[in-house]
Scaffold this active site. Structure first.
Site, PDB file in Angstrom:
ATOM      1  N   CYS A  41     -10.794  -2.029 -28.806  1.00  0.00           N
ATOM      2  CA  CYS A  41     -10.732  -1.079 -27.220  1.00  0.00           C
ATOM      3  C   CYS A  41     -10.963  -2.255 -26.160  1.00  0.00           C
ATOM      4  O   CYS A  41     -10.542  -2.136 -25.099  1.00  0.00           O
ATOM      5  CB  CYS A  41     -12.555  -0.304 -27.449  1.00  0.00           C
ATOM      6  SG  CYS A  41     -14.359  -2.456 -27.716  1.00  0.00           S
ATOM      7  N   HIS A  50       0.821  -1.475   0.384  1.00  0.00           N
ATOM      8  CA  HIS A  50      -0.131  -0.036   0.303  1.00  0.00           C
ATOM      9  C   HIS A  50       0.713   1.836  -0.245  1.00  0.00           C
ATOM     10  O   HIS A  50       0.716   2.547  -0.174  1.00  0.00           O
ATOM     11  CB  HIS A  50      -0.857  -0.119   1.343  1.00  0.00           C
ATOM     12  CG  HIS A  50      -2.021  -0.746   1.370  1.00  0.00           C
ATOM     13  ND1 HIS A  50      -2.887  -1.198   1.865  1.00  0.00           N
ATOM     14  CD2 HIS A  50      -2.684  -2.127  -0.003  1.00  0.00           C
ATOM     15  CE1 HIS A  50      -4.231  -1.716   1.551  1.00  0.00           C
ATOM     16  NE2 HIS A  50      -3.299  -2.785   0.416  1.00  0.00           N
TER      17      HIS A  50
END
Ligand code: PEP
Ligand code: MG
Length: 613
Positions: A575, A272
């Site tokens: 895409c 984190h």
């Protein structure tokens, strides 16, 4: 048994499999738990002969669910059915969206000597004095000391608000994860012995969660009047050497402009703290070397090459300064030039569109320089409750206002995507079943409502210069396209809306289309390649398969793309994920794919990369 009793005793069990290579880890668990708490039901997870309450993050973590592991989601009580449906869907979404954090490729650079080598957390070149990071706890006199109960509540509020403020960003999940940890028994019942609880995690698989526990402890203590402080130079350019950094400390460091870089001696590039270092663009690396002696001397941290050079000679210093300048210029340029058109060196113009899911992601894409929207995955607008036609119209209107070109894909459900309020009969092979346009053609209500909502939004647009495209997913035969377009035309006629300006096209994601291009060329206005599904169906490997995967730039896929490019006679874009992969860019441009629709955050850098090709 009376009805009420039956309702309360209702038990629904579903078996789910972890498909993300990261496993079922803290951040997705936190999102899952956050949702679990919304139901009037007792919800447990069962795996490896252990059953745990799904309201407790640490308990779920203790199941150690890795890629390929299955578990039972057991819901009992009044809202068992709703809970089971929503949580199943959420879990599948979490797995799908939990992308592996790519290893940052390092540059090969020669310096006269190298003192340390590590993995890059965040790119950049920093020069400054080495400083050892040491903390100190003090009793703060300028803050009101709260009771433990109030401090716990205050911390939860603080984390919730951090989560809400950053919601659209991945780092927001860190705050949600901490909030869910805070609400577990470890903190609520055993705060006094939290040190012991944390110590138990040492040398276990959960060792990497220790910084989050310590961070929470620190946040709680700060509301109880105990501050952890550190002395850091505010004036001299500094490279911080730290054995460990907690997420909240990264936030604090990011506010000190004199800190130019960080060398970490524990943790990983996916921790984190590392996620936050990247989001604050602080050049940083993590080294495995345990011993270090900060010299308080001038140091180079070249995170692009992953190296540290203490007391560099003149030559190395000059090289580092040049590299620093060049890197900064490149970063600034790509961000500053994000709104500019993108041309390769040979003058080929490339359009960079965004893949979005809702109005928030549309705004983010606009800010990041998207030239339009190449894929609006509308199923996300339908996820929790069925939106009314008016609600849908408002969303489409707001998105159309932002861009000159928007491609709206009609509902693509089935396969790995379900809707809690729609029953799709259980299928042996859902990816080969009632998906995308097949579902819409069979169960036409949602499809018709959606088309009407899009038409109404187009009808009310202030500008008629905008290009609005409607794209049907999972089309495999020309007849499916003809049938879908007929429905659209009937709806428009019944409601007196002129749709002549709207283009109709298909996702090219089922291999049969490659062999029917001659016919499709006569029917469609455009194509967009869904490389995720096209790859899945070409190789017959489920895209969410726990152990099998396909090389995203497999030569065989490239042959298929080459063939498509040669045979299409209508505008075509890509895409799927492939469009955003830098290793594929040159190859795609060579095949004349000049419209790419990608995740918005990739746009500034991808534009700049293309400018250099
Ligand atoms: C694809 O299949 O490549 C695609 C873009 O659509 P989705 O990932 O939503 O199926
Ligand atoms: Mg698809």
């Amino acid at each position: 048994m009376n009805l009420l009793k039956r309702l309360f005793n209702r038990k629904i069990t579903t078996t789910l499999t972890v498909t993300s290579s990261n496993g079922f880890h803290l951040r997705p668990i936190a999102k899952f738990v956050n949702e679990v708490k919304k139901f009037d039901a007792t919800i447990t997870l069962k795996a490896k002969n252990k059953e745990v309450l799904a309201t407790q993050v640490p308990k779920i973590l203790s199941l150690s669910l890795e890629k390929g592991d299955s578990f039972e989601l057991i819901c009992k009580g009044k809202e068992a059915k709703e809970a089971n449906e929503k949580l199943t869907k959420l879990f599948q979404e979490l797995m799908r969206d939990d992308k592996e954090i790519e290893r940052i490729e390092q540059e090969q650079i020669t310096y006269s000597k190298i003192d340390m080598k590590g993995e890059t957390i965040a790119k950049g070149v920093a020069i400054g004095r080495q400083v050892n990071y040491t903390k100190q706890k003090i009793h703060s006199s300028n803050k009101k000391a709260l009771s433990l109960k109030d401090a716990l509540n205050k911390t939860a509020q603080e984390l919730e608000s951090l989560y809400q403020q950053n919601r659209s960003k991945s780092e927001a999940e860190i705050f949600l994860a901490q909030k869910e940890l805070l609400q577990s028994d470890a903190f609520q019942l055993h705060f006094e012995t939290i040190e012991e609880e944390i110590a138990k995690l040492k040398d276990t698989k959960f060792e990497n969660k220790i910084p989050d526990y310590l961070d929470l402890k620190k946040r709680i203590e700060s509301h109880m009047g105990i501050e952890t402080t550190f002395k850091l130079p505010k004036k001299v350019d500094t490279i911080l050497f730290a054995n460990e950094l907690l997420p909240s400390e990264v936030e604090e460091i990011s506010k000190i402009s004199a800190i130019k870089g960080v060398v970490l001696f524990s943790g990983s590039t996916t921790s984190h703290a590392s996620i936050l270092l990247r989001s604050f663009n602080i050049p940083s690396i993590v080294v495995t070397q345990k011993e270090f002696e900060p010299l308080e001397k001038e140091t180079i941290l070249d995170a692009n090459a992953g190296v540290v050079i203490s007391e560099p000679n003149e030559k190395d210093l000059t090289q580092a300064k040049e590299r620093q300048k060049a890197f900064k210029k490149e970063q600034e340029q790509s961000f500053q030039k994000r709104f500019e058109t993108t041309k390769t060196k040979s003058g080929k113009e490339v359009k960079l569109l965004a893949n979005i899911t809702n109005l928030d992601s549309a705004k983010e894409a606009k800010e990041l320089g998207a030239d339009g929207v190449g894929l609006l995955r509308t199923e996300f607008l339908f996820t929790h409750n069925k939106p009314s036609i008016e609600e849908q119209t408002q969303t489409y209107q707001a998105i159309f206002e932002l861009f000159n070109e928007v491609t709206v894909r009609t509902l693509d459900i089935g396969g790995d995507k379900s809707l809690p309020y729609i029953e799709i009969p259980k299928e042996e092979n859902p990816f080969l079943g009632l998906r995308g346009i097949r579902f819409s053609l069979q169960e036409q209500t949602l499809f018709k409502e959606q088309l009407l909502a899009i038409f109404k939004a187009v009808d009310s647009m202030s500008s008629n210069k905008k290009i609005i495209k409607i794209m049907f997913p999972m089309v495999s035969t020309p007849q499916e396209f003809i049938d879908a377009k007929n429905i659209a035309q009937t709806i428009a006629k019944e409601n007196n809306i002129d749709i002549k300006g709207i283009q109709f096209g298909i996702m090219l994601e089922v291999p049969s289309v490659i062999f029917g291009l001659k016919e499709f060329n006569k029917l469609v206005d455009f194509y967009s390649i869904g490389s995720n599904d096209l790859t899945q169906y070409l190789f017959a490997i489920e895209r969410t398969h726990p152990t099998l995967s396909v090389d995203p730039i497999s030569p065989l896929l490239l042959v298929a793309l080459e063939q498509i490019s040669k045979n299409v006679e209508k505008p075509i874009s890509i895409c799927g994920e492939l469009a955003g992969l830098e290793v594929a860019t040159q190859k795609l441009l060579n095949m004349n794919y000049t419209t790419l629709s990608v995740s918005a955050k990739l746009i500034p850098n991808l534009k700049e990369k293309i400018r250099k090709i």
